[in-house]
Design an enzyme around this catalytic site. Structure first.
Site, PDB file in Angstrom:
ATOM      1  N   LYS A 144     -18.253  26.372 -31.733  1.00  0.00           N
ATOM      2  CA  LYS A 144     -18.700  25.897 -30.418  1.00  0.00           C
ATOM      3  C   LYS A 144     -17.790  26.309 -29.278  1.00  0.00           C
ATOM      4  O   LYS A 144     -16.589  26.432 -29.427  1.00  0.00           O
ATOM      5  CB  LYS A 144     -18.816  24.369 -30.421  1.00  0.00           C
ATOM      6  CG  LYS A 144     -20.165  23.918 -30.950  1.00  0.00           C
ATOM      7  CD  LYS A 144     -20.350  22.430 -30.765  1.00  0.00           C
ATOM      8  CE  LYS A 144     -20.695  22.082 -29.336  1.00  0.00           C
ATOM      9  NZ  LYS A 144     -20.335  20.693 -29.053  1.00  0.00           N
ATOM     10  N   ASN A 179     -17.464  24.906 -25.348  1.00  0.00           N
ATOM     11  CA  ASN A 179     -18.004  23.899 -24.429  1.00  0.00           C
ATOM     12  C   ASN A 179     -17.720  24.252 -22.968  1.00  0.00           C
ATOM     13  O   ASN A 179     -16.622  24.690 -22.646  1.00  0.00           O
ATOM     14  CB  ASN A 179     -17.392  22.528 -24.748  1.00  0.00           C
ATOM     15  CG  ASN A 179     -17.669  22.105 -26.176  1.00  0.00           C
ATOM     16  OD1 ASN A 179     -18.730  22.439 -26.729  1.00  0.00           O
ATOM     17  ND2 ASN A 179     -16.733  21.421 -26.793  1.00  0.00           N
ATOM     18  N   SER A 226     -14.593  23.264 -29.653  1.00  0.00           N
ATOM     19  CA  SER A 226     -14.684  21.906 -30.182  1.00  0.00           C
ATOM     20  C   SER A 226     -13.534  21.712 -31.170  1.00  0.00           C
ATOM     21  O   SER A 226     -13.166  22.629 -31.890  1.00  0.00           O
ATOM     22  CB  SER A 226     -16.028  21.726 -30.878  1.00  0.00           C
ATOM     23  OG  SER A 226     -15.931  20.686 -31.831  1.00  0.00           O
ATOM     24  N   GLU A 244     -18.822  20.869 -16.609  1.00  0.00           N
ATOM     25  CA  GLU A 244     -19.074  19.472 -17.004  1.00  0.00           C
ATOM     26  C   GLU A 244     -18.175  18.513 -16.238  1.00  0.00           C
ATOM     27  O   GLU A 244     -18.606  17.445 -15.795  1.00  0.00           O
ATOM     28  CB  GLU A 244     -18.849  19.283 -18.510  1.00  0.00           C
ATOM     29  CG  GLU A 244     -19.962  19.875 -19.359  1.00  0.00           C
ATOM     30  CD  GLU A 244     -19.713  19.630 -20.839  1.00  0.00           C
ATOM     31  OE1 GLU A 244     -20.634  19.191 -21.525  1.00  0.00           O
ATOM     32  OE2 GLU A 244     -18.592  19.886 -21.322  1.00  0.00           O
ATOM     33  N   TYR A 248      -9.725  -5.344  13.247  1.00  0.00           N
ATOM     34  CA  TYR A 248      -9.016  -4.976  12.024  1.00  0.00           C
ATOM     35  C   TYR A 248      -8.976  -6.142  11.032  1.00  0.00           C
ATOM     36  O   TYR A 248      -8.818  -7.294  11.420  1.00  0.00           O
ATOM     37  CB  TYR A 248      -7.571  -4.535  12.333  1.00  0.00           C
ATOM     38  CG  TYR A 248      -6.795  -4.198  11.071  1.00  0.00           C
ATOM     39  CD1 TYR A 248      -6.892  -2.940  10.494  1.00  0.00           C
ATOM     40  CD2 TYR A 248      -6.036  -5.163  10.413  1.00  0.00           C
ATOM     41  CE1 TYR A 248      -6.230  -2.642   9.310  1.00  0.00           C
ATOM     42  CE2 TYR A 248      -5.371  -4.878   9.226  1.00  0.00           C
ATOM     43  CZ  TYR A 248      -5.473  -3.606   8.680  1.00  0.00           C
ATOM     44  OH  TYR A 248      -4.830  -3.319   7.509  1.00  0.00           O
ATOM     45  N   SER A 288       0.827  -1.219   0.000  1.00  0.00           N
ATOM     46  CA  SER A 288       0.000   0.000   0.000  1.00  0.00           C
ATOM     47  C   SER A 288       0.854   1.259   0.000  1.00  0.00           C
ATOM     48  O   SER A 288       0.335   2.365   0.031  1.00  0.00           O
ATOM     49  CB  SER A 288      -0.923   0.005   1.232  1.00  0.00           C
ATOM     50  OG  SER A 288      -0.157  -0.048   2.430  1.00  0.00           O
ATOM     51  N   LYS A 331      -8.031   3.649   1.906  1.00  0.00           N
ATOM     52  CA  LYS A 331      -7.236   4.848   1.637  1.00  0.00           C
ATOM     53  C   LYS A 331      -7.422   5.440   0.253  1.00  0.00           C
ATOM     54  O   LYS A 331      -7.595   6.656   0.113  1.00  0.00           O
ATOM     55  CB  LYS A 331      -5.761   4.556   1.882  1.00  0.00           C
ATOM     56  CG  LYS A 331      -5.478   4.482   3.357  1.00  0.00           C
ATOM     57  CD  LYS A 331      -4.118   3.935   3.667  1.00  0.00           C
ATOM     58  CE  LYS A 331      -4.138   3.292   5.025  1.00  0.00           C
ATOM     59  NZ  LYS A 331      -5.000   2.073   5.065  1.00  0.00           N
ATOM     60  N   THR A 347     -39.261  26.122 -11.542  1.00  0.00           N
ATOM     61  CA  THR A 347     -39.552  24.807 -10.970  1.00  0.00           C
ATOM     62  C   THR A 347     -39.882  23.920 -12.170  1.00  0.00           C
ATOM     63  O   THR A 347     -40.438  24.409 -13.171  1.00  0.00           O
ATOM     64  CB  THR A 347     -40.758  24.809 -10.005  1.00  0.00           C
ATOM     65  OG1 THR A 347     -41.922  25.195 -10.739  1.00  0.00           O
ATOM     66  CG2 THR A 347     -40.558  25.774  -8.839  1.00  0.00           C
ATOM     67  N   HIS A 348     -39.520  22.659 -12.094  1.00  0.00           N
ATOM     68  CA  HIS A 348     -39.716  21.733 -13.223  1.00  0.00           C
ATOM     69  C   HIS A 348     -39.043  22.253 -14.497  1.00  0.00           C
ATOM     70  O   HIS A 348     -39.480  21.939 -15.602  1.00  0.00           O
ATOM     71  CB  HIS A 348     -41.208  21.492 -13.503  1.00  0.00           C
ATOM     72  CG  HIS A 348     -42.027  21.223 -12.280  1.00  0.00           C
ATOM     73  ND1 HIS A 348     -42.225  19.962 -11.782  1.00  0.00           N
ATOM     74  CD2 HIS A 348     -42.663  22.068 -11.427  1.00  0.00           C
ATOM     75  CE1 HIS A 348     -42.965  20.037 -10.691  1.00  0.00           C
ATOM     76  NE2 HIS A 348     -43.235  21.296 -10.434  1.00  0.00           N
ATOM     77  N   GLN A 355      -7.295  -1.877   4.391  1.00  0.00           N
ATOM     78  CA  GLN A 355      -6.263  -1.131   3.663  1.00  0.00           C
ATOM     79  C   GLN A 355      -6.889  -0.450   2.437  1.00  0.00           C
ATOM     80  O   GLN A 355      -6.352   0.525   1.920  1.00  0.00           O
ATOM     81  CB  GLN A 355      -5.149  -2.095   3.239  1.00  0.00           C
ATOM     82  CG  GLN A 355      -4.011  -1.455   2.492  1.00  0.00           C
ATOM     83  CD  GLN A 355      -2.845  -2.429   2.320  1.00  0.00           C
ATOM     84  OE1 GLN A 355      -2.229  -2.831   3.293  1.00  0.00           O
ATOM     85  NE2 GLN A 355      -2.567  -2.815   1.094  1.00  0.00           N
ATOM     86  N   ASN A 374      -2.003  -1.500  13.422  1.00  0.00           N
ATOM     87  CA  ASN A 374      -3.457  -1.312  13.419  1.00  0.00           C
ATOM     88  C   ASN A 374      -3.876  -0.035  14.140  1.00  0.00           C
ATOM     89  O   ASN A 374      -4.689   0.743  13.627  1.00  0.00           O
ATOM     90  CB  ASN A 374      -4.144  -2.525  14.054  1.00  0.00           C
ATOM     91  CG  ASN A 374      -3.909  -3.792  13.249  1.00  0.00           C
ATOM     92  OD1 ASN A 374      -3.342  -3.731  12.156  1.00  0.00           O
ATOM     93  ND2 ASN A 374      -4.335  -4.924  13.776  1.00  0.00           N
TER      94      ASN A 374
HETATM   95  N1  ARG Z   1      -1.151  -1.265   5.371  1.00  0.00           N
HETATM   96  C1  ARG Z   1      -2.116  -1.518   6.420  1.00  0.00           C
HETATM   97  C2  ARG Z   1      -3.382  -0.674   6.190  1.00  0.00           C
HETATM   98  O1  ARG Z   1      -3.283   0.305   5.534  1.00  0.00           O
HETATM   99  C3  ARG Z   1      -1.553  -1.126   7.729  1.00  0.00           C
HETATM  100  C4  ARG Z   1      -1.986  -2.016   8.841  1.00  0.00           C
HETATM  101  C5  ARG Z   1      -1.544  -3.384   8.558  1.00  0.00           C
HETATM  102  N2  ARG Z   1      -1.745  -4.260   9.642  1.00  0.00           N
HETATM  103  C6  ARG Z   1      -1.481  -5.530   9.506  1.00  0.00           C
HETATM  104  N3  ARG Z   1      -1.673  -6.264  10.519  1.00  0.00           N
HETATM  105  N4  ARG Z   1      -1.019  -6.020   8.366  1.00  0.00           N
HETATM  106  O2  ARG Z   1      -4.444  -1.019   6.645  1.00  0.00           O
END
Ligand code: ARG
Length: 451
Positions: free
Chosen positions: A267, A269, A261, A274, A301, A7, A309, A139-140, A306, A94
């Site tokens: 045009k 845009n 365009s 958008e 946990y 990660s 994120k 409205t509408h 993970q 954790n």
């Molecule tokens: N990379 C993990 C996460 O973002 C960190 C915690 C990992 N804990 C573990 N016991 N492998 O959630």
């Protein structure tokens, strides 16, 4: 498996929080006599060096070490030797990642509220300048009744102010520190959770170690607040797309936020609105992604988490970008006041005023509505606008229609009669503006104090 499980490519964003949390943890370990003071000093110095290397971008992060937490610890150990192995005393990734993430969100929310403040300020500035620009309210998507453009801008301001409140509420609930909860069941070591919580700017430690490493509702709450905010930005954007079309012709988007365009030279845009409208889907998707990730996870946990994120980082970054671009797009918008006024000039838009005139003369509203319906049908059949019907004609429908049509069917008169709280009369819009300016000032002060 290494590549699959790593990660660090995204959680590297947490490095500042990670170093901060580790330093607070090390100092606490020394205060509690779990490690020696001299050891703590060395560890803190080492962590500060890792921080400098990350700041400069000179530290190469190894995906095989899974995440930012292990990378920091590994580099620290290279710097200080086997002593580095004491950093993780009484701690798990954790509780560490949960703490890092809360700190990161607390900071990002302040930035987001700053961006939101800019957009709200742009709306209020336009409202100040465009208090005498009249357009039809819809409205509408049907022309309904005339309003001031200021009133329209301030409507969006109100929705965005609630978004600001929601972000503040979400941040207020990020006040308990998970650090010290360990992997899930705390520690046998005499950790002082109160002191690390205080040092990191939290109100108190969390109250249950299982919940501490299991909870992600703070992230959900931020994603929900951002999703609602993005829905508001999307609706404003949709309006700008409509308004800038030839069919409406109400506004022109500055060239910086539009594009030609590649095929059709005539045009222009509305790219910025958008894209904002499009990105709203992405942020809502991030909320749904994390909801579904968490659904069905028992305590506490799990590695699934993970996956919290990327949607979170993406939603925050996307929303911040949309806030900035939409603020600039609206700031530089050219408003075509005569076209708006012409669209609001049809006396039919004042038909409700006629009914309310009859109500003031004692007629039940439902009956008044029918009388005016007959007048409107007559105007449509004969092709004579309401404002040009003679007084006699009007009184033929009901003797209480005893006003001068030419002056009664004035947009200005109609607006100024709407002095009701929250209405579009000039004085009431001015009051709303004054209110908005005070709220913006208070928010600005609050954000400065929090930083
Ligand atoms: N990379 C993990 C996460 O973002 C960190 C915690 C990992 N804990 C573990 N016991 N492998 O959630």
């Amino acid at each position: 498996m290494e590549r699959f499980s790593s990660s660090v490519n995204f959680d590297r964003r947490l490095w500042r929080q990670d170093i901060r949390v580790s330093i607070a943890h090390v100092r606490m370990l020394a205060r509690q006599g779990i490690i020696a003071k001299a050891e703590a000093k060395q560890l803190v110095r080492g962590l500060e060096q890792v921080g400098r290397e990350l700041e400069q971008g000179s530290l190469e992060l190894d995906p095989a070490l899974e995440d930012i937490h292990t990378n920091v610890e590994q580099r620290l150990t290279e710097i200080v030797g086997p002593l580095g192995g004491k950093l993780h005393t009484g701690r798990s990734r954790n509780d560490q990642v949960a703490t890092d993430l809360l700190l990161w969100m607390r900071e990002e929310i302040l930035q987001l509220r700053g961006g939101l403040l800019e957009l709200r300020a742009v709306l209020v500035e336009r409202a100040e300048r465009e208090i005498d620009v009249i357009l039809p309210g819809y409205t509408h998507l049907q022309r309904a009744q005339p309003v001031r453009l200021a009133h329209h801008w301030l409507a969006h301001y109100q929705a965005l102010s609630r978004d600001d409140e929601r972000l503040g509420d979400a941040r207020r609930r990020m006040r308990s520190c998970p650090l010290g909860a360990g992997a899930l069941a705390g520690s046998t070591l005499p950790l002082d959770r109160e002191s690390t919580a205080a040092e990191l700017g939290f109100e108190a430690p969390t109250q249950n170690s299982l919940d501490s490493v299991s909870a992600r509702d703070a992230a959900l709450e931020l994603l929900a607040a951002l999703s609602i905010l993005m829905i508001h930005l999307s609706r404003i954007s949709e309006e700008l797309v409509l308004w800038s079309s030839s069919e409406f012709g109400f506004v022109e988007i500055d060239d910086a936020y539009a594009s030609g365009s590649s095929l059709m030279p005539q045009k222009k845009n509305p790219d910025a609105p958008e894209l904002v409208r499009g990105k709203a889907g992405r942020v809502v998707g991030s909320l749904v992604s994390l909801l579904v990730t968490l659904k069905g996870l028992p305590l506490s946990y799990h590695r699934d988490m993970q996956e919290d994120k990327e949607p979170l980082f993406d939603a925050v970054e996307t929303t911040a970008g949309c806030l900035a671009i939409l603020a600039a797009t609206i700031r530089t918008l050219r408003v075509n006041a005569p076209v708006m006024a012409a669209a609001a000039s049809d006396p039919m838009l004042l038909a409700t005023d006629v009914a309310e005139h009859l109500v003031q003369r004692g007629l039940p509203f439902r009956e008044a509505h029918q009388v005016v319906g007959r007048v409107v049908a007559h105007a449509l059949e004969t092709g004579v606008p309401l404002s040009e019907l003679s007084r006699d004609t009007l009184q033929g429908f009901d003797p209480r229609l005893d006003f001068e049509p030419a002056s009664f069917f004035s947009v200005e008169r109609s607006l100024e009669a709407r002095t009701i709280t929250g209405g579009p009369a000039r004085a009431e819009v001015e009051r709303a503006l004054e209110d908005a300016r005070a709220v913006l000032e208070a928010t600005r002060g609050q954000l400065e104090a929090a930083e």
